[in-house]
Motif scaffolding. Sequence first.
Motif, PDB file in Angstrom:
ATOM      1  N   UNK A   1      18.227  60.135  19.385  1.00 45.03           N
ATOM      2  CA  UNK A   1      18.153  61.218  20.355  1.00 45.03           C
ATOM      3  C   UNK A   1      16.733  61.733  20.466  1.00 45.03           C
ATOM      4  N   UNK A   2      16.366  62.058  21.697  1.00 42.40           N
ATOM      5  CA  UNK A   2      15.119  62.762  21.993  1.00 42.40           C
ATOM      6  C   UNK A   2      15.526  64.028  22.712  1.00 42.40           C
TER       7      UNK A   2
ATOM      8  N   UNK B   1       9.030  68.630  21.026  1.00 46.67           N
ATOM      9  CA  UNK B   1       9.838  67.423  21.216  1.00 46.67           C
ATOM     10  C   UNK B   1      10.210  66.854  19.859  1.00 46.67           C
ATOM     11  N   UNK B   2      11.492  66.510  19.710  1.00 50.99           N
ATOM     12  CA  UNK B   2      11.980  65.872  18.491  1.00 50.99           C
ATOM     13  C   UNK B   2      12.699  64.586  18.871  1.00 50.99           C
TER      14      UNK B   2
ATOM     15  N   UNK C   1      21.416  66.183  28.858  1.00 51.97           N
ATOM     16  CA  UNK C   1      21.757  65.235  27.802  1.00 51.97           C
ATOM     17  C   UNK C   1      22.183  63.933  28.471  1.00 51.97           C
ATOM     18  N   UNK C   2      21.196  63.139  28.838  1.00 51.15           N
ATOM     19  CA  UNK C   2      21.492  61.821  29.368  1.00 51.15           C
ATOM     20  C   UNK C   2      21.981  60.951  28.233  1.00 51.15           C
ATOM     21  N   UNK C   3      22.825  59.986  28.544  1.00 46.14           N
ATOM     22  CA  UNK C   3      23.338  59.106  27.494  1.00 46.14           C
ATOM     23  C   UNK C   3      23.452  57.688  28.028  1.00 46.14           C
ATOM     24  N   UNK C   4      23.176  56.741  27.153  1.00 52.20           N
ATOM     25  CA  UNK C   4      23.357  55.338  27.488  1.00 52.20           C
ATOM     26  C   UNK C   4      23.670  54.573  26.206  1.00 52.20           C
TER      27      UNK C   4
ATOM     28  N   UNK D   1      17.665  62.896  25.922  1.00 52.00           N
ATOM     29  CA  UNK D   1      18.565  61.754  26.049  1.00 52.00           C
ATOM     30  C   UNK D   1      19.161  61.391  24.701  1.00 52.00           C
ATOM     31  N   UNK D   2      20.284  60.684  24.770  1.00 47.39           N
ATOM     32  CA  UNK D   2      20.977  60.209  23.579  1.00 47.39           C
ATOM     33  C   UNK D   2      21.327  58.745  23.776  1.00 47.39           C
ATOM     34  N   UNK D   3      20.976  57.929  22.800  1.00 48.59           N
ATOM     35  CA  UNK D   3      21.395  56.535  22.774  1.00 48.59           C
ATOM     36  C   UNK D   3      22.458  56.432  21.690  1.00 48.59           C
TER      37      UNK D   3
END
Length: 139
Positions: free
Chosen positions: A51-52, A6-7, A94-97, A41-43
């Motif tokens: 990003x994670x 995990x990064x 790749x979830x994004x919010x 996910x990406x914020x």
Amino acid sequence: MTTLRTIVYVSSATHKLSEAEMEALLLDAREANQRHGITGILLYGEGNFMQCFEGPPDAVALIYARIRASRQHHDLITLMDEASAERYFPDWYMGVTPASHSAQLELSSAQWQRLSRDASATAPPGMQLLQRFWQKLAR
């Protein structure tokens, strides 16, 4: 049990991305992530990324090399890079919010180091905070 990697990183966009640029970035990332078994996910907000992403160690290394080489951002800082026993965001290629500057600052300032070397131990406080943030905002 398969070990995952995990990064979590933060970076700044080279310019404020348009809706079309963001959509193209997401489409490309989701396709690559799905092909390599990566979830995460990406914020994005106010020109900043957080990003994670997680998956098989070799695939994560490949994707992270691609991310670091991208010309769409700079000042990349790795907050977390470790083995994990399970995925934190298993349902998202790749979830994004959107995330405000203050939310990203709070998240990036959290403790990202595990309190134990055991990969099956409780997630670092920063990851716990990120998961709560995601659960509240990304529906």
